[in-house]
Design a protein around this motif. Sequence first.
Motif: not given
Lengths: 65, 401
Positions: A11, A13-15, A18-19, A26, A30, A47-48, A51-54, A56
């Motif tokens: 989706q 989101h872009g997390l 960040i990791s 993005l 976006g 790996e972070d 883990d962080s992807c809303p 997955q």
Amino acid sequence: MKITVDEVKCQSHGLCAISAPDHFELDADGKLAYQETFDEEHLDAIEDAIDSCPLQAIIMDRDAP
Amino acid sequence: MATQPTTLHLDISNAYFRMDSEEVRKTRDAHWYARTNWGIAVLRYEDSSALLKSPLLTQGSAKWPAQHGVVEGHFDEWWQKTLLVLEGGEHNRIRRLVNPAFSPRRIAPLHAKFQDLADGLVDEWIEDGRTEFASRFAAPYATRILCVLLGIDENDWKKIHELASTIGLGLGITIQENIARIDQAIVELTAYAESLVRSRRESPKGDILSTLVDARDEDAGKLSDKELINLIILLIFAGIDTTRNQLALSVEAFSKQPDQWEKLASDPERYSAAAVEEALRVNPIGRWISREAAETFQYKERTIEKGTTLHLFTMTSATDPAAFDDPDRIDLDAERSPHFAFGGGLHHCLGHFVARADIGVALSTLATRLTDLRVGEDAEWLPDSGNTGAVVLPITFTSRS
């Protein structure tokens, strides 16, 4: 090792960006852009990101050349 | 300047304003946005989806206290530095440190504990055929899970719960009349957070809190003491109040659809994830997600000036008939588009995997043990806002045995 993003799930989101900003980004609209291959030294960051992807939506293939 | 289109006004400052009202439905049918007391409300799914993740918008909650006349004090100082409202490098640095601690991998081992807690609480009142759900299930369940996550002594749960609820009032439309209490709660929770950090420094426990303390101590300068304390207060507040309220809202939503409650009870393993998503879609605690225009831009026919607040109405977009079939009904077998109850973009809710897991366990447990679920007419609800929920939720039921 190689990563792929399930683009149906993603989706933007872009997390992940960040990791692991060296591998996920993005664009101006976006939308997510990413690199499939990475060096061993970036494994923790990748790996972070996984883990962080809303959603997955990031899949790692450890056996890929 | 081009003439802006005429649109309807929604009085979201009114304590009787309801997102599921005919007024809001008609407004959504008429136009993709409405004017409000603070900026504009985005009502439709397509527009919420596009704007939620737009790089032209920043998180818009920083102004919330000021919009209600609160411009200083302990709450405001804390709020202006929380992860929720930080932007750019400062936000990303802290988020990078905390994201992995809330991953599904870290949460999975806690499922058995969630299950024990849920069963233990239901055992306390199941023989009575009735209970007050907000205080006899939602509050202790949400708070004790937070205690487990952070490694806090579960005996402290009542005090922690009280402080978290008081701080939650800071996100409601009654913030100004409660601000003295809210400020005091921040002071008390700060002292409590400081004592937790001291104790983890002396003896690490392998819990999320110890992980965060390590992130600070092993890499000095990455997360300052102040940032760490601010974050712990945010986790305590956001982790309790949200789950507590969402549990009550979920139970209320299912009480109106006994057929879907029975379906969940018949196969909880299959339906529990869908039950959580459908409850969040039709009855979310965060009735809106706030954003602010970082620059002036054109969206469709509307010029959105820099600094404009946009409220993305979550319940309204997630029940938009243009995006969902039979949108107001919970349907555990339907394929649904994603809702925005957890927000989105870089500010997507940090704790959503925990929330999804513990609400799923709670709803499955309740459905498999209770039938004929009814909510009493004397239930008391907070006004619709960024943080709504039940103050009192009397329920009656028949025990399945």
